[in-house]
Motif scaffolding. Structure first.
Motif, PDB file in Angstrom:
ATOM      1  N   PRO A 120       0.802  -1.234   0.000  1.00 42.79           N
ATOM      2  CA  PRO A 120       0.000   0.000   0.000  1.00 42.79           C
ATOM      3  C   PRO A 120       0.833   1.282   0.000  1.00 42.79           C
ATOM      4  O   PRO A 120       0.388   2.306  -0.506  1.00 42.79           O
ATOM      5  CB  PRO A 120      -0.834  -0.098   1.280  1.00 42.79           C
ATOM      6  N   VAL A 121       2.040   1.241   0.569  1.00 40.38           N
ATOM      7  CA  VAL A 121       2.868   2.454   0.599  1.00 40.38           C
ATOM      8  C   VAL A 121       3.836   2.523  -0.576  1.00 40.38           C
ATOM      9  O   VAL A 121       4.296   3.603  -0.936  1.00 40.38           O
ATOM     10  CB  VAL A 121       3.618   2.618   1.946  1.00 40.38           C
ATOM     11  N   LEU A 122       4.127   1.397  -1.193  1.00 40.18           N
ATOM     12  CA  LEU A 122       4.999   1.401  -2.371  1.00 40.18           C
ATOM     13  C   LEU A 122       4.221   1.693  -3.657  1.00 40.18           C
ATOM     14  O   LEU A 122       4.741   2.343  -4.566  1.00 40.18           O
ATOM     15  CB  LEU A 122       5.727   0.060  -2.525  1.00 40.18           C
ATOM     16  N   SER A 123       2.986   1.230  -3.736  1.00 45.68           N
ATOM     17  CA  SER A 123       2.192   1.389  -4.965  1.00 45.68           C
ATOM     18  C   SER A 123       2.076   2.835  -5.433  1.00 45.68           C
ATOM     19  O   SER A 123       2.246   3.103  -6.623  1.00 45.68           O
ATOM     20  CB  SER A 123       0.801   0.777  -4.790  1.00 45.68           C
ATOM     21  N   PRO A 124       1.823   3.809  -4.552  1.00 47.76           N
ATOM     22  CA  PRO A 124       1.751   5.199  -5.019  1.00 47.76           C
ATOM     23  C   PRO A 124       3.063   5.705  -5.620  1.00 47.76           C
ATOM     24  O   PRO A 124       3.059   6.604  -6.471  1.00 47.76           O
ATOM     25  CB  PRO A 124       1.387   6.001  -3.764  1.00 47.76           C
ATOM     26  N   LEU A 125       4.187   5.115  -5.211  1.00 48.96           N
ATOM     27  CA  LEU A 125       5.489   5.554  -5.730  1.00 48.96           C
ATOM     28  C   LEU A 125       5.698   5.128  -7.179  1.00 48.96           C
ATOM     29  O   LEU A 125       6.609   5.628  -7.842  1.00 48.96           O
ATOM     30  CB  LEU A 125       6.617   5.026  -4.844  1.00 48.96           C
ATOM     31  N   LEU A 126       4.857   4.239  -7.687  1.00 47.57           N
ATOM     32  CA  LEU A 126       4.953   3.850  -9.097  1.00 47.57           C
ATOM     33  C   LEU A 126       4.675   5.035 -10.021  1.00 47.57           C
ATOM     34  O   LEU A 126       5.045   5.004 -11.195  1.00 47.57           O
ATOM     35  CB  LEU A 126       3.969   2.716  -9.407  1.00 47.57           C
ATOM     36  N   ALA A 127       4.061   6.084  -9.510  1.00 42.38           N
ATOM     37  CA  ALA A 127       3.757   7.274 -10.310  1.00 42.38           C
ATOM     38  C   ALA A 127       4.863   8.327 -10.256  1.00 42.38           C
ATOM     39  O   ALA A 127       4.815   9.307 -10.991  1.00 42.38           O
ATOM     40  CB  ALA A 127       2.436   7.889  -9.850  1.00 42.38           C
ATOM     41  N   SER A 128       5.858   8.120  -9.413  1.00 40.74           N
ATOM     42  CA  SER A 128       6.894   9.147  -9.222  1.00 40.74           C
ATOM     43  C   SER A 128       8.013   9.026 -10.256  1.00 40.74           C
ATOM     44  O   SER A 128       8.783   8.072 -10.242  1.00 40.74           O
ATOM     45  CB  SER A 128       7.495   9.055  -7.819  1.00 40.74           C
ATOM     46  N   GLN A 129       8.095  10.031 -11.108  1.00 36.31           N
ATOM     47  CA  GLN A 129       9.147  10.097 -12.128  1.00 36.31           C
ATOM     48  C   GLN A 129      10.386  10.841 -11.621  1.00 36.31           C
ATOM     49  O   GLN A 129      11.306  11.103 -12.385  1.00 36.31           O
ATOM     50  CB  GLN A 129       8.608  10.803 -13.372  1.00 36.31           C
ATOM     51  N   ARG A 130      10.395  11.176 -10.339  1.00 38.69           N
ATOM     52  CA  ARG A 130      11.516  11.923  -9.769  1.00 38.69           C
ATOM     53  C   ARG A 130      12.809  11.137  -9.937  1.00 38.69           C
ATOM     54  O   ARG A 130      12.851   9.934  -9.671  1.00 38.69           O
ATOM     55  CB  ARG A 130      11.246  12.198  -8.294  1.00 38.69           C
ATOM     56  N   PRO A 131      13.887  11.787 -10.385  1.00 38.87           N
ATOM     57  CA  PRO A 131      15.165  11.094 -10.541  1.00 38.87           C
ATOM     58  C   PRO A 131      15.642  10.491  -9.225  1.00 38.87           C
ATOM     59  O   PRO A 131      15.392  11.028  -8.150  1.00 38.87           O
ATOM     60  CB  PRO A 131      16.127  12.195 -11.009  1.00 38.87           C
ATOM     61  N   ALA A 132      16.339   9.353  -9.333  1.00 35.73           N
ATOM     62  CA  ALA A 132      16.836   8.632  -8.170  1.00 35.73           C
ATOM     63  C   ALA A 132      18.341   8.388  -8.331  1.00 35.73           C
ATOM     64  O   ALA A 132      18.773   7.279  -8.608  1.00 35.73           O
ATOM     65  CB  ALA A 132      16.080   7.314  -8.021  1.00 35.73           C
ATOM     66  N   PRO A 133      19.144   9.444  -8.145  1.00 38.00           N
ATOM     67  CA  PRO A 133      20.589   9.305  -8.351  1.00 38.00           C
ATOM     68  C   PRO A 133      21.301   8.638  -7.176  1.00 38.00           C
ATOM     69  O   PRO A 133      20.796   8.624  -6.056  1.00 38.00           O
ATOM     70  CB  PRO A 133      21.048  10.753  -8.489  1.00 38.00           C
ATOM     71  N   SER A 134      22.454   8.102  -7.466  1.00 38.56           N
ATOM     72  CA  SER A 134      23.348   7.572  -6.443  1.00 38.56           C
ATOM     73  C   SER A 134      24.644   8.357  -6.498  1.00 38.56           C
ATOM     74  O   SER A 134      24.970   8.968  -7.514  1.00 38.56           O
ATOM     75  CB  SER A 134      23.644   6.090  -6.698  1.00 38.56           C
ATOM     76  N   PHE A 135      25.396   8.333  -5.395  1.00 34.00           N
ATOM     77  CA  PHE A 135      26.705   8.973  -5.387  1.00 34.00           C
ATOM     78  C   PHE A 135      27.776   7.886  -5.484  1.00 34.00           C
ATOM     79  O   PHE A 135      27.482   6.699  -5.352  1.00 34.00           O
ATOM     80  CB  PHE A 135      26.902   9.846  -4.141  1.00 34.00           C
ATOM     81  N   GLY A 136      28.997   8.298  -5.699  1.00 34.23           N
ATOM     82  CA  GLY A 136      30.105   7.364  -5.843  1.00 34.23           C
ATOM     83  C   GLY A 136      30.502   7.270  -7.308  1.00 34.23           C
ATOM     84  O   GLY A 136      30.085   8.084  -8.133  1.00 34.23           O
ATOM     85  N   SER A 137      31.270   6.287  -7.645  1.00 33.02           N
ATOM     86  CA  SER A 137      31.716   6.186  -9.031  1.00 33.02           C
ATOM     87  C   SER A 137      30.810   5.250  -9.830  1.00 33.02           C
ATOM     88  O   SER A 137      30.018   5.696 -10.657  1.00 33.02           O
ATOM     89  CB  SER A 137      33.176   5.724  -9.095  1.00 33.02           C
ATOM     90  N   GLU A 138      30.891   3.948  -9.573  1.00 32.29           N
ATOM     91  CA  GLU A 138      30.104   2.999 -10.360  1.00 32.29           C
ATOM     92  C   GLU A 138      28.602   3.204 -10.166  1.00 32.29           C
ATOM     93  O   GLU A 138      27.838   3.208 -11.130  1.00 32.29           O
ATOM     94  CB  GLU A 138      30.487   1.564  -9.980  1.00 32.29           C
ATOM     95  N   GLU A 139      28.178   3.370  -8.906  1.00 29.76           N
ATOM     96  CA  GLU A 139      26.753   3.556  -8.625  1.00 29.76           C
ATOM     97  C   GLU A 139      26.212   4.813  -9.291  1.00 29.76           C
ATOM     98  O   GLU A 139      25.131   4.811  -9.869  1.00 29.76           O
ATOM     99  CB  GLU A 139      26.495   3.620  -7.110  1.00 29.76           C
TER     100      GLU A 139
END
Length: 189
Positions: A120-139
């Protein structure tokens, strides 16, 4: 002895605030590493931070999972899922979650292990197009190259919860089709 506990909790509070503001992952958190020095006195203190449902709740929850797993398990799966989902929805950096399509991080696995309680709390996040960056080199390179978004993480975690071991498409448009199918299927439930 009481002043030692109080001093320890003051130190823990300062570390938790600093780490939460910096979005320090649990494995690099001074606060999480410091918790054992405070011993059992940290438990009610951390539980209060979890209950506050603020910026510190995520790291406090992770401190419990890592240092006092039996206490972490006493919190309802819904409460834990809500804190994890809020962090997933608002994080600036996503290293703590691992990379979609790869073996999940410890935190990612903790979310997956919550099972249907997390849907129920993850399903609404399927609509979020917000970028999800990582820090570091490979990631960082992977997250940029594959253009990870919050919806990709939600899709991956829901798929894992449902026991689907999917191939993670490189192109966002391909992922969008699969995410749309998942949204429609979840709405029919």
């Amino acid at each position: 002895m009481e002043s030692t506990k109080a001093d320890c909790l003051l130190q823990l509070e300062a570390k938790l605030q600093a780490d939460s503001q910096a979005e320090t992952p649990p494995w690099a958190s001074e606060a999480v590493a410091y918790v054992p020095q405070c011993g059992e006195a940290a438990v009610p203190w951390l539980l209060q931070r979890v209950a506050n449902a603020n910026q510190e709740s995520f790291l406090a929850l992770e401190a419990l999972r890592i240092n006092f797993r039996e206490v972490w398990l006493t919190l309802s799966a819904q409460e834990r899922a809500a804190i994890y989902a809020k962090h997933l929805a608002t994080a600036r950096w996503f290293n703590v979650w691992g990379q979609p399509g790869q073996p999940p991080s410890e935190t990612g696995q903790a979310l997956i292990d919550l099972g249907a309680s997390a849907l129920p709390v993850l399903s609404p996040l399927l609509a979020s197009q917000r970028p999800a960056p990582s820090f570091g080199s490979e990631e960082a390179t992977l997250s940029q190259l594959l253009a990870y978004r919050v919806c990709d993480y939600a899709w991956f975690f829901i798929s894992q919860i449902e026991g689907q071991h999917l191939m993670f498409p490189e192109h966002p448009a391909e992922r969008d089709r699969a995410i749309q199918q998942m949204k429609q299927r979840l709405q029919r439930r």
